[in-house]
Write a protein that holds these residues in place. Sequence first.
Motif, PDB file in Angstrom:
ATOM      1  N   LEU A 137       0.864  -1.171   0.000  1.00 10.76           N
ATOM      2  CA  LEU A 137       0.000   0.000   0.000  1.00 10.76           C
ATOM      3  C   LEU A 137       0.901   1.222   0.000  1.00 10.76           C
ATOM      4  O   LEU A 137       1.702   1.409   0.910  1.00 10.76           O
ATOM      5  CB  LEU A 137      -0.896  -0.016   1.244  1.00 10.76           C
ATOM      6  CG  LEU A 137      -1.908   1.122   1.393  1.00 10.76           C
ATOM      7  CD1 LEU A 137      -2.870   1.169   0.225  1.00 10.76           C
ATOM      8  CD2 LEU A 137      -2.654   0.977   2.724  1.00 10.76           C
ATOM      9  N   ARG A 138       0.801   2.065  -1.001  1.00  8.88           N
ATOM     10  CA  ARG A 138       1.758   3.164  -1.162  1.00  8.88           C
ATOM     11  C   ARG A 138       1.081   4.514  -0.932  1.00  8.88           C
ATOM     12  O   ARG A 138       0.739   4.828   0.187  1.00  8.88           O
ATOM     13  CB  ARG A 138       2.431   3.074  -2.543  1.00  8.88           C
ATOM     14  CG  ARG A 138       3.270   1.785  -2.765  1.00  8.88           C
ATOM     15  CD  ARG A 138       4.353   1.584  -1.718  1.00  8.88           C
ATOM     16  NE  ARG A 138       5.130   2.783  -1.482  1.00  8.88           N
ATOM     17  CZ  ARG A 138       6.192   3.170  -2.190  1.00  8.88           C
ATOM     18  NH1 ARG A 138       6.619   2.427  -3.206  1.00  8.88           N
ATOM     19  NH2 ARG A 138       6.855   4.268  -1.888  1.00  8.88           N
ATOM     20  N   ALA A 148       0.996   6.108   8.638  1.00 10.31           N
ATOM     21  CA  ALA A 148       1.973   6.163   7.553  1.00 10.31           C
ATOM     22  C   ALA A 148       3.289   5.585   8.052  1.00 10.31           C
ATOM     23  O   ALA A 148       3.595   5.618   9.245  1.00 10.31           O
ATOM     24  CB  ALA A 148       2.171   7.590   7.068  1.00 10.31           C
ATOM     25  N   LEU A 149       4.063   5.056   7.111  1.00 12.58           N
ATOM     26  CA  LEU A 149       5.396   4.521   7.372  1.00 12.58           C
ATOM     27  C   LEU A 149       6.367   5.207   6.424  1.00 12.58           C
ATOM     28  O   LEU A 149       6.136   5.231   5.211  1.00 12.58           O
ATOM     29  CB  LEU A 149       5.416   3.005   7.145  1.00 12.58           C
ATOM     30  CG  LEU A 149       6.779   2.308   7.188  1.00 12.58           C
ATOM     31  CD1 LEU A 149       7.376   2.372   8.593  1.00 12.58           C
ATOM     32  CD2 LEU A 149       6.642   0.845   6.728  1.00 12.58           C
ATOM     33  N   GLU A 183      14.171 -10.834  -1.404  1.00 12.37           N
ATOM     34  CA  GLU A 183      14.755 -11.304  -0.153  1.00 12.37           C
ATOM     35  C   GLU A 183      14.276 -10.459   1.030  1.00 12.37           C
ATOM     36  O   GLU A 183      14.025 -10.972   2.114  1.00 12.37           O
ATOM     37  CB  GLU A 183      16.283 -11.221  -0.269  1.00 12.37           C
ATOM     38  CG  GLU A 183      17.038 -12.151   0.640  1.00 12.37           C
ATOM     39  CD  GLU A 183      18.515 -12.148   0.323  1.00 12.37           C
ATOM     40  OE1 GLU A 183      19.100 -13.238   0.225  1.00 12.37           O
ATOM     41  OE2 GLU A 183      19.101 -11.051   0.184  1.00 12.37           O
ATOM     42  N   SER A 184      14.154  -9.162   0.813  1.00 12.14           N
ATOM     43  CA  SER A 184      13.786  -8.263   1.906  1.00 12.14           C
ATOM     44  C   SER A 184      12.279  -8.208   2.142  1.00 12.14           C
ATOM     45  O   SER A 184      11.823  -8.233   3.288  1.00 12.14           O
ATOM     46  CB  SER A 184      14.312  -6.862   1.603  1.00 12.14           C
ATOM     47  OG  SER A 184      14.071  -5.985   2.677  1.00 12.14           O
ATOM     48  N   TRP A 185      11.491  -8.143   1.081  1.00  9.57           N
ATOM     49  CA  TRP A 185      10.058  -7.861   1.226  1.00  9.57           C
ATOM     50  C   TRP A 185       9.183  -9.107   1.268  1.00  9.57           C
ATOM     51  O   TRP A 185       7.973  -8.987   1.462  1.00  9.57           O
ATOM     52  CB  TRP A 185       9.598  -6.937   0.102  1.00  9.57           C
ATOM     53  CG  TRP A 185      10.107  -5.532   0.241  1.00  9.57           C
ATOM     54  CD1 TRP A 185      10.826  -5.005   1.277  1.00  9.57           C
ATOM     55  CD2 TRP A 185       9.908  -4.464  -0.686  1.00  9.57           C
ATOM     56  NE1 TRP A 185      11.098  -3.684   1.054  1.00  9.57           N
ATOM     57  CE2 TRP A 185      10.553  -3.322  -0.141  1.00  9.57           C
ATOM     58  CE3 TRP A 185       9.268  -4.356  -1.920  1.00  9.57           C
ATOM     59  CZ2 TRP A 185      10.565  -2.091  -0.803  1.00  9.57           C
ATOM     60  CZ3 TRP A 185       9.282  -3.135  -2.577  1.00  9.57           C
ATOM     61  CH2 TRP A 185       9.925  -2.019  -2.019  1.00  9.57           C
ATOM     62  N   GLN A 186       9.755 -10.306   1.119  1.00  7.99           N
ATOM     63  CA  GLN A 186       8.947 -11.514   1.307  1.00  7.99           C
ATOM     64  C   GLN A 186       8.853 -11.938   2.764  1.00  7.99           C
ATOM     65  O   GLN A 186       8.088 -12.843   3.094  1.00  7.99           O
ATOM     66  CB  GLN A 186       9.498 -12.676   0.468  1.00  7.99           C
ATOM     67  CG  GLN A 186       8.958 -12.701  -0.943  1.00  7.99           C
ATOM     68  CD  GLN A 186       9.243 -14.005  -1.652  1.00  7.99           C
ATOM     69  OE1 GLN A 186      10.113 -14.783  -1.251  1.00  7.99           O
ATOM     70  NE2 GLN A 186       8.524 -14.265  -2.726  1.00  7.99           N
ATOM     71  N   LEU A 224       2.869  -5.792   7.009  1.00  9.70           N
ATOM     72  CA  LEU A 224       2.962  -4.391   7.398  1.00  9.70           C
ATOM     73  C   LEU A 224       2.871  -3.486   6.170  1.00  9.70           C
ATOM     74  O   LEU A 224       2.111  -2.501   6.158  1.00  9.70           O
ATOM     75  CB  LEU A 224       4.283  -4.153   8.130  1.00  9.70           C
ATOM     76  CG  LEU A 224       4.533  -2.734   8.631  1.00  9.70           C
ATOM     77  CD1 LEU A 224       3.635  -2.413   9.812  1.00  9.70           C
ATOM     78  CD2 LEU A 224       5.998  -2.558   9.020  1.00  9.70           C
ATOM     79  N   LEU A 225       3.628  -3.802   5.114  1.00 10.77           N
ATOM     80  CA  LEU A 225       3.629  -2.966   3.917  1.00 10.77           C
ATOM     81  C   LEU A 225       2.317  -3.066   3.149  1.00 10.77           C
ATOM     82  O   LEU A 225       2.001  -2.180   2.349  1.00 10.77           O
ATOM     83  CB  LEU A 225       4.794  -3.356   3.006  1.00 10.77           C
ATOM     84  CG  LEU A 225       6.200  -3.070   3.554  1.00 10.77           C
ATOM     85  CD1 LEU A 225       7.258  -3.591   2.593  1.00 10.77           C
ATOM     86  CD2 LEU A 225       6.405  -1.581   3.809  1.00 10.77           C
TER      87      LEU A 225
END
Length: 562
Positions: A17-18, A145-146, A195-198, A205-206
């Motif tokens: 979600l951006r 927001a993040l 590697e980071s976002w899986q 969270l994202l």
Amino acid sequence: MPHPAASAPALVLGPLLRHVDPVSATVWVETDRPCEVDVLGRRTRTFCVGGHHFALVVVEGLEPGSTTPYEVRLDGAQVWPPEDSAFPPSRIRTPGGAGAFRLAFGSCRYASPYTVEESEGIPPDALDLYAQRLAAQPEDRWPDALVLLGDQVYADELTTQTRGWLARRRDQALHRRAPEDQVADFEEYTRLYVESWQDPQVRWLLSTIPSSMIFDDHEMIDDWNTSAAWRERMSGTDWWAGRITGGLVSYWIYQHLGNLSPQELAENKVWRAIQDLVDASPGTPADAEPLLREMAARADADPASVRWSFVRHWGDARLVMIDSRAGRVLEESDRRMLDDAEFEWVEAAMRRAAEEGVEHLILGTSLPWLLPHAVDSLERWNATLNRRHHGRWRGRLAEALRQASDLEHWAAFGHSFDRLGRAVLAVARGEHGRAPATTLVVSGDVHHAYAAEVVRPGGLESRVHQLTVSPLHNQAPHPIQVAFRIGWSRRARRLTERLARLVGAVPASLEWEKQAGPYFGNQVGELVLEGREARFVLSVSGKDGVHDGRLLQVLDMPLSEA
């Protein structure tokens, strides 16, 4: 490479979600093949880059202050949320509701759980622990927001798994000239993001907290754009052109695209060209990699051709995110953190925020503006030596020290430091309308957390703070921790200020004092904004926190007079 063909398309990454505003949202995904992506009945087809497939779905017609759970469908089949998910449903929460606005922020995150934390001495991933904490809390405690302030991936510090994958790939005669322990092209960058976002916690969270992102050096390489000498050395290699192009292409897709509002997307020439490729083909769209590579090469050669800085509107709060890496002017006699055109854009965005009466102006920059005093003076001393002795042996020694010690923050670009200070003080004095309650500079990079406040000049109607939170998942070696603690000491400040005066370095144009810190360990910061009230909350795992799978809140500090 993408997943092999199967009976139905699947998600590789996302949903993320951006951009979210009171009436719209964008949702980003990567899929394993061309398909139609559906979010809340809004459908779009994927675009192709280097054999990888992505989509950005624009969801419009939302209600201000509303909460809308959502699913992701690929060619009509639901793929998100997973059936066995232990997390609450992903949802879009639009600004405009009652209560405080909460913003989470941090920077510098090694891939997790691929990094072996115990053997490498790295405390638990603060972003993982933060996601677990949120999942157990009611929605009204979640951040709105993040903000991720650089080094979402490390192109030059790879996990064991990725190093092994690179070795196998390059055994096939690919990129043998590239460094063995660093990525070299777009294909290799895609692996870093997977590697980071899986990571399941961060993936959830994202998917449910709107994110804004900016790069720092490690997305490209350590010391990226430190100086003209560094740039000349890297440009002389036979692999750098492919590396920087692949890095900027991947950054544009994975991070920058989601920073843009629906209106900015509609006006973005590169995005429109990609949509034309999708519209021109009923099946697999033409590969957009050539046009993105052209954009990236142009951005590297002419930073003014692409603006990576952006603005977020959050009701009474405004974020102006400043690119402090790609847009630098590096001529030794005229160093600038941003070129004049981009700085004018930043100043105009700050001025508009004040004119529109925001209560809190937030400036995001991956590199801290206000450093520990001794570090600030050392950077000014070093920059003066580099300028004064450029091309001679003293200059070469100063340049070696600059690169070895990362002396390239705002203080090392004195003209830009002062220019940002003048813009901040103009807002804080109320020169563009009623001053906001706070002007907050949020940053990362330096692998510790602290809070500092501008104390001179006086007469400000807005309190001005530097809030630095880093890392999310990394560590500062013990000697670095000692150095930063000393950097805040009065004795070290007096010594380094004397050293800077000896070479004629221009001192900082304002004065600040540390209010909290330094804190070490893995960290997440939060701003809690309500009316003209503001608080800074810091939670830590590791050295100044705990190692038992929890985040420990170590600070809850008021930032405003209210």
